[in-house]
Design an enzyme around this catalytic site. Structure first.
Site, PDB file in Angstrom:
ATOM      1  N   ASP A   1       0.831  -1.208   0.000  1.00  0.00           N
ATOM      2  CA  ASP A   1       0.000   0.000   0.000  1.00  0.00           C
ATOM      3  C   ASP A   1       0.862   1.253   0.000  1.00  0.00           C
ATOM      4  O   ASP A   1       2.013   1.252   0.452  1.00  0.00           O
ATOM      5  CB  ASP A   1      -0.968   0.004   1.190  1.00  0.00           C
TER       6      ASP A   1
ATOM      7  N   ASP B   1       8.993   3.939  -1.215  1.00  0.00           N
ATOM      8  CA  ASP B   1       8.283   3.482  -0.006  1.00  0.00           C
ATOM      9  C   ASP B   1       7.066   2.646  -0.389  1.00  0.00           C
ATOM     10  O   ASP B   1       5.963   3.163  -0.422  1.00  0.00           O
ATOM     11  CB  ASP B   1       7.870   4.682   0.839  1.00  0.00           C
TER      12      ASP B   1
ATOM     13  N   GLU C   1      -0.157  -0.985   5.879  1.00  0.00           N
ATOM     14  CA  GLU C   1       0.938  -0.467   6.701  1.00  0.00           C
ATOM     15  C   GLU C   1       0.853   1.038   6.812  1.00  0.00           C
ATOM     16  O   GLU C   1       1.065   1.604   7.875  1.00  0.00           O
ATOM     17  CB  GLU C   1       2.293  -0.879   6.115  1.00  0.00           C
ATOM     18  N   GLU C   2       0.523   1.695   5.711  1.00  0.00           N
ATOM     19  CA  GLU C   2       0.426   3.150   5.715  1.00  0.00           C
ATOM     20  C   GLU C   2      -0.837   3.624   6.437  1.00  0.00           C
ATOM     21  O   GLU C   2      -0.912   4.779   6.851  1.00  0.00           O
ATOM     22  CB  GLU C   2       0.418   3.685   4.276  1.00  0.00           C
TER      23      GLU C   2
ATOM     24  N   GLU D   1      11.739  -0.925   4.610  1.00  0.00           N
ATOM     25  CA  GLU D   1      11.407   0.497   4.772  1.00  0.00           C
ATOM     26  C   GLU D   1      12.572   1.371   4.308  1.00  0.00           C
ATOM     27  O   GLU D   1      13.744   0.996   4.458  1.00  0.00           O
ATOM     28  CB  GLU D   1      11.075   0.807   6.231  1.00  0.00           C
TER      29      GLU D   1
ATOM     30  N   HIS E   1       6.556   9.915   0.390  1.00  0.00           N
ATOM     31  CA  HIS E   1       5.295  10.617   0.664  1.00  0.00           C
ATOM     32  C   HIS E   1       5.248  11.997   0.005  1.00  0.00           C
ATOM     33  O   HIS E   1       4.347  12.784   0.291  1.00  0.00           O
ATOM     34  CB  HIS E   1       5.053  10.752   2.175  1.00  0.00           C
TER      35      HIS E   1
END
Length: 384
Positions: A73, A104, A138-139, A167, A357
């Site tokens: 995700d 990521d 996870e996010e 990560e 992000h």
């Protein structure tokens, strides 16, 4: 190798898997692993896609397990017009792959998979077990992802010795930072009650904004830890949202009834959820305000003591990349907080984190190749 890495990374990026929607990523991954004779076990929960996959070595009774853990995700891309290339295109330009999730952590997932294929092709009769945990949660909340998988694995006494989480740990060069722990996190919402009134008559009102100012100052200047942690950064608080009720933008002569303040703590081993709750309530009691305090989510800190895996990784990165990795516990939460329950030694090692992000998230092809090479060398040290 590099062509496989590019193709697989692009395939994953092109799935708009905004958390918790896996959006076909895990089919791509399971098809890849099935071609390498992995056992695939779906462990879906609620709206989350999960897989546990493993391949035994030649000894199925006495073996060490090396686990690769990751997530499919991604966070939303934001305004796609701000992107240089469409966020789910996987465009390659000047040897850089652009796209949401590239660093990521779809690039790391591709690096793990390609390294695994290379290892099995070179060592088809390896001794020890290779395993994967992949989740699409996870996010987001993390409730139905790795947490659920680990609970099931512990219940049936699956043994995991070493774990690499993909990560994005690196700062300036691949492997310059590896992580063996993270601070805990807890989120709260504070509602301060006042009384609405005309701004010209302060004697008849209680302005919750004014009531909140000294409280905010105190919260931001409090030392939360009883002692300095030797393992983690200091416990810290950040205010994340601030708004009033009612929201009235048509006039500026009325005070609000309530102020709502959202905040997040990142806490280390010298603080606990209980101590943070108590300290917040003590602070609020000194200001004689009417309030409601609601705690919304939490995760505990985790720390994995450096052992064989850390030493192997440091030696590999020193030998092949002339870098001495820094071992630290900075950054946000990760699924290591769930995997630590297995007793495995855990390391987080992945791509550069300077674009995660963000608009125009990307990963350099050289970095992608280096990451896969490091994973391959780790497998040589542990699985043979």
């Amino acid at each position: 190798m590099i062509n496989d890495l590019i193709t697989l990374t692009q395939q994953l990026i092109r799935q708009p898997s905004i958390t918790p929607n896996d959006c076909n990523c895990q089919k791509i991954i399971t098809d890849y692993l099935k071609s390498l004779q992995f056992n695939i076990e779906p462990m879906n929960s609620s709206n989350t896609s999960n897989i546990w996959a493993y391949r035994y070595g030649y000894d199925q009774k006495k073996y060490t397990t090396l686990l690769f853990a990751g997530h499919t995700d991604v966070v939303p891309p934001g305004d796609i017009h701000n992107w240089q290339y469409p966020p789910f295109s996987g465009t390659v330009h000047n040897n850089i792959i652009y796209g949401r999730g590239s660093s990521d952590m779809k690039g790391a997932l591709a690096a793990m998979l390609v390294a695994t294929k290379s290892f099995i092709q070179k060592y088809p009769k390896h001794k020890n077990r290779i395993a994967f945990i992949i989740t699409s949660d996870e996010e987001g909340s993390g409730i139905h992802g790795t947490k659920k998988i680990i609970k099931s694995l512990i219940h049936r006494h699956e043994h995991i010795n070493y774990c690499i989480i993909g990560e994005p740990s690196s700062n300036n060069k691949i492997g310059d930072v590896i992580k063996n722990g993270r601070r805990g996190s807890c989120t709260g919402k504070l509602v301060i009650h006042g009384s609405q009134g005309h701004v010209a008559y302060p004697q008849f009102l209680k302005n919750p904004i004014h009531l909140a100012i000294p409280i905010l100052s105190k919260l931001l200047n409090t030392m939360w830890d009883q002692h300095k942690s030797t393992l983690f950064p200091d416990t810290s608080i950040q205010i994340t949202h601030l708004h009033t009720i009612p929201i009235n933008y048509s006039t500026n002569n009325i005070t609000p009834e309530q102020l709502i303040l959202n905040f997040n703590f990142r806490f280390n081993d010298q603080s606990t959820m209980h101590s943070i709750h108590n300290n917040i309530n003590k602070i609020l009691s000194n200001y004689h305000v009417t309030y409601h305090l609601h705690w919304e989510s939490k995760s505990e800190p985790y720390f994995s003591a450096p052992g064989k895996l850390v030493n192997i990784i440091i030696d590999i990165i020193k030998k092949y990349y002339n870098i001495t990795p820094q071992l630290n516990t900075t950054g946000g939460t990760s699924d290591g907080r769930f995997i630590i329950q297995t007793g495995a030694e855990i390391i987080e090692l992945g791509a550069l984190n300077n674009t995660i992000h963000k608009v125009n998230e990307c990963i350099d092809l050289v970095d992608l190749k280096s990451l896969s090479h490091i994973y391959f060398k780790i497998m040589e040290k542990i699985l043979l």
